[in-house]
Design a protein around this motif. Structure first.
Motif, mmCIF file in Angstrom:
data_model
loop_
_atom_site.group_PDB
_atom_site.id
_atom_site.type_symbol
_atom_site.label_atom_id
_atom_site.label_comp_id
_atom_site.label_asym_id
_atom_site.label_seq_id
_atom_site.Cartn_x
_atom_site.Cartn_y
_atom_site.Cartn_z
ATOM 1 N N SER A 357 72.958 3.263 30.289
ATOM 2 C CA SER A 357 71.693 3.444 30.342
ATOM 3 C C SER A 357 71.129 3.777 29.038
ATOM 4 C CB SER A 357 71.068 4.569 31.250
ATOM 5 O OG SER A 357 71.631 4.870 32.444
ATOM 6 N N ASP A 358 69.763 2.856 28.803
ATOM 7 C CA ASP A 358 69.209 3.255 27.508
ATOM 8 C C ASP A 358 68.754 4.654 27.488
ATOM 9 O OD1 ASP A 358 69.861 0.635 26.516
ATOM 10 O OD2 ASP A 358 67.586 0.184 25.974
ATOM 11 N N VAL A 384 64.769 -1.461 32.166
ATOM 12 C CA VAL A 384 65.555 -0.849 33.300
ATOM 13 C C VAL A 384 66.941 -1.474 33.393
ATOM 14 C CG1 VAL A 384 63.524 -0.256 34.749
ATOM 15 C CG2 VAL A 384 64.584 -2.404 35.081
ATOM 16 N N LEU A 385 67.268 -2.475 32.719
ATOM 17 C CA LEU A 385 68.746 -3.043 33.031
ATOM 18 C C LEU A 385 69.100 -3.729 31.616
ATOM 19 C CD1 LEU A 385 68.384 -6.346 33.239
ATOM 20 C CD2 LEU A 385 67.302 -5.876 35.489
ATOM 21 N N ARG A 386 70.431 -4.008 31.683
ATOM 22 C CA ARG A 386 70.876 -4.858 30.520
ATOM 23 C C ARG A 386 71.875 -5.774 31.413
ATOM 24 N NH1 ARG A 386 73.565 -1.630 28.114
ATOM 25 N NH2 ARG A 386 71.978 -0.461 27.241
ATOM 26 N N ALA A 387 71.691 -7.219 30.917
ATOM 27 C CA ALA A 387 72.744 -8.264 31.532
ATOM 28 C C ALA A 387 73.873 -8.672 30.667
ATOM 29 C CB ALA A 387 72.075 -9.312 32.001
ATOM 30 N N CYS A 424 81.829 -14.214 34.887
ATOM 31 C CA CYS A 424 81.132 -13.449 35.836
ATOM 32 C C CYS A 424 79.844 -12.896 34.836
ATOM 33 C CB CYS A 424 81.816 -11.960 35.856
ATOM 34 S SG CYS A 424 83.133 -12.301 37.054
ATOM 35 N N VAL A 425 78.770 -12.516 35.546
ATOM 36 C CA VAL A 425 77.507 -11.883 35.087
ATOM 37 C C VAL A 425 77.530 -10.354 35.565
ATOM 38 C CG1 VAL A 425 75.000 -11.709 35.038
ATOM 39 C CG2 VAL A 425 76.297 -13.774 35.051
ATOM 40 N N TYR A 426 77.372 -9.396 34.563
ATOM 41 C CA TYR A 426 77.373 -7.958 34.971
ATOM 42 C C TYR A 426 75.788 -7.574 34.683
ATOM 43 C CZ TYR A 426 82.086 -6.168 35.816
ATOM 44 O OH TYR A 426 83.303 -5.806 36.519
ATOM 45 N N VAL A 427 75.377 -6.757 35.664
ATOM 46 C CA VAL A 427 74.004 -6.186 35.332
ATOM 47 C C VAL A 427 74.109 -4.881 35.647
ATOM 48 C CG1 VAL A 427 71.603 -6.401 36.199
ATOM 49 C CG2 VAL A 427 73.023 -8.382 36.538
ATOM 50 N N ASN A 428 73.700 -4.048 34.615
ATOM 51 C CA ASN A 428 73.688 -2.515 34.432
ATOM 52 C C ASN A 428 72.188 -2.343 34.611
ATOM 53 O OD1 ASN A 428 73.613 0.053 34.396
ATOM 54 N ND2 ASN A 428 75.045 0.079 32.245
#
Length: 511
Positions: A357-358, A384-387, A424-428
């Motif tokens: 998380s930022d 709210v996210l980082r991809a 793959c794509v990851y979304v945090n």
């Protein structure tokens, strides 16, 4: 036991006596009469007398930051004492609460945390307070670890220095506080009463370690849940520190008895929020972080008249919204650390919590009894996210020499260089709340998305790898930190653009 002293005083609202206000000495409760007077027979055991702030009033303050709803008692003396309290009226039908936790201010020349706070955090805090003030009053809640006990004496900067630093640097709102484990004095020798003795400076600086206040239609309960032990002979030694700075997580019997009395004064229809430093609930494996697990049942019983109780806590330096099927009345927001990871690896472009998380803080907009929580990062506003394109991450993992050192020392950690992560794509998505849906589309076609518990690659690259560059040794604490809000999908190709769409439980598009 000691004799009882009589505590008396008058509670004033806008200069006139205020009737019906609860006043407590941390054990007993009294209510002010028509002349605003209270009277408590007290053994002074908690060391304070405080007014439970009534709705639509706010305590006077001395220094711009500290609300003066409390007074310290002279515990050495059984004499009677008089303490008056002054409140000013304010419309709290709509207001904003900003949550700050784990600032870990140390004055370290190596971490430069005071500079980081001034240049990174304070701007976002002031900006948020200014924007929010358009819709009503703004208050801040500090949920502990404002300071860091390991460094109080090394850098001559303790919990009172940290508060003074906030004041001197123009902290923009009133601040209600509770202590964290690092706000105890590590110079306190272990033994009987060590938890209370180690709080001496916190108590002198911020007042009671547990109390309650009403703001608008919400009853806020602030509870210290750190029982400091400071066991001698083990743990990291530092200038002035005499023990391991260890602690149990939980509530003293006195606090729980006080909480029962406090809740008896609250209407069952009220929204209730409980704020603690340590989370009460945690992950699926451990359920609770409290040392005495039965305390979760004690809390459940104490709150039995209330359909819903929101818990806010810090300590974990990550963002997590939890609900437990066996305790349906509670939901809990574990809040991000305002310092990220104690300002480590915190140059201008990275201020991350260990779950990726930022760094930032949560802002609750309160309307009547309803709370809406938003995440605010220091550097990027309401991000709210980082991809991640895991092809690019994989390439970095395969070619970076420090990753090779890490693979050797920590074979259990995620190896994103492996073939299985291709395309793959990851979304945090740290803004995740129950009911939110994360969808990914490749050229308009939806991909299968799974929620995974996995490491955040940027946190690893920006935090752990620089450490290994300095000292390539195994550290027990550096096992992987998983993110509980990571979503993954496999794209069909390596190059087609992927769109991320997030909707809430009602299908409303959020991001």
């Amino acid at each position: 036991g000691r004799g009882k002293a009589v505590l008396t005083g008058v509670v004033y609202g806008d200069g006139a006596p205020l009737a019906g206000v609860c006043v407590s000495d941390g054990v007993q409760f009294a209510t002010t009469d028509a002349a605003g007077r209270y009277r408590i027979e007290s053994d002074k055991s908690a060391g304070f007398v405080f007014a439970v702030t009534p709705s639509n009033w706010v305590a006077a303050e001395a220094d711009g930051v500290q609300p003066l709803f409390w007074a310290a008692l002279d515990e050495a003396d059984a004499r009677d004492e008089q303490h008056d309290f002054h409140f000013a009226s304010v419309d709290q039908s709509r207001y904003t609460v900003m949550f700050f936790t784990d600032l870990h201010l140390t004055n370290s020349s190596e971490k430069r945390d005071l500079d980081h706070y001034r240049s990174i955090a304070l701007a976002s805090i002031s900006d948020e307070a200014a924007q929010a003030s358009a819709r009503g009053p703004v208050y801040s809640l500090n949920l502990g670890d404002l300071s860091h006990d390991l460094y109080w004496y090394q850098y001559d900067f303790d919990v009172s220095s940290a508060k003074r630093f906030l004041e001197q640097n123009g902290f923009p709102t009133l601040l209600y506080s509770i202590p964290g484990n690092h706000d105890n004095d590590g110079a306190t020798p272990a033994g009987a009463g060590v938890d209370r003795r180690a709080e001496h400076l916190y108590r002198r600086t911020f007042g009671p370690t547990y109390y309650a206040m009403n703001i608008g239609d919400v009853h806020w309960i602030m509870m210290d849940n750190i029982i400091y032990k400071n066991t001698p002979g083990k743990g990291k030694k530092n200038v002035g520190v005499v023990g391991a700075r260890d602690y149990d997580k939980g509530f003293t019997p006195e606090q729980l008895a006080w909480l029962r009395r406090d809740l008896a004064t609250v209407d069952a229809s009220k929204t209730v929020c409980l704020c603690t430093h340590c989370p009460v609930f945690f992950d699926r494996d451990r359920r609770t972080l409290l040392t005495d697990r039965s305390q979760v049942d004690s809390l459940d019983a104490l709150f039995s008249r209330f359909e819903r109780v929101h818990i806010f806590s810090g300590h974990a330096h990550r963002t997590l919204y939890t609900q437990d099927a066996d305790y349906p009345r509670f939901d809990q927001y574990v809040l991000p650390a305002t310092s990220g990871d104690m300002w480590v690896a915190n140059n201008d472009f990275q201020a991350l919590c260990p779950d990726g998380s930022d760094a930032g803080f949560v802002v609750a907009s309160v309307d009547g009894g309803k709370l809406r929580c938003d995440y605010r990062t220091h550097l990027y506003g309401r991000k709210v996210l980082r991809a991640y394109d895991m092809n690019a991450v994989g390439e970095y993992y395969r070619n970076d020499s420090l990753v090779r050192v890490q693979r050797r020392l920590y074979p259990d950690r995620a190896d994103y260089g492996r073939e299985e992560y291709a395309n793959c794509v990851y979304v945090n998505y740290w803004g995740y709340l129950p009911g939110h849906r994360v969808e990914l589309f490749e050229e308009g076609r939806s991909l299968e998305v799974v929620q995974v518990e996995d490491e955040d690659p940027l946190y690893n690259i920006s935090h752990y790898l620089p450490e290994l560059a300095r000292k390539p040794v195994f550290k027990k604490g550096d096992a992987r930190v998983v993110s509980h809000h990571m979503f993954a999908a496999r794209a069909r190709t390596a190059t087609a653009p992927v769109e991320i769409r997030i909707t809430d439980a009602d299908g409303v598009l959020l991001h």
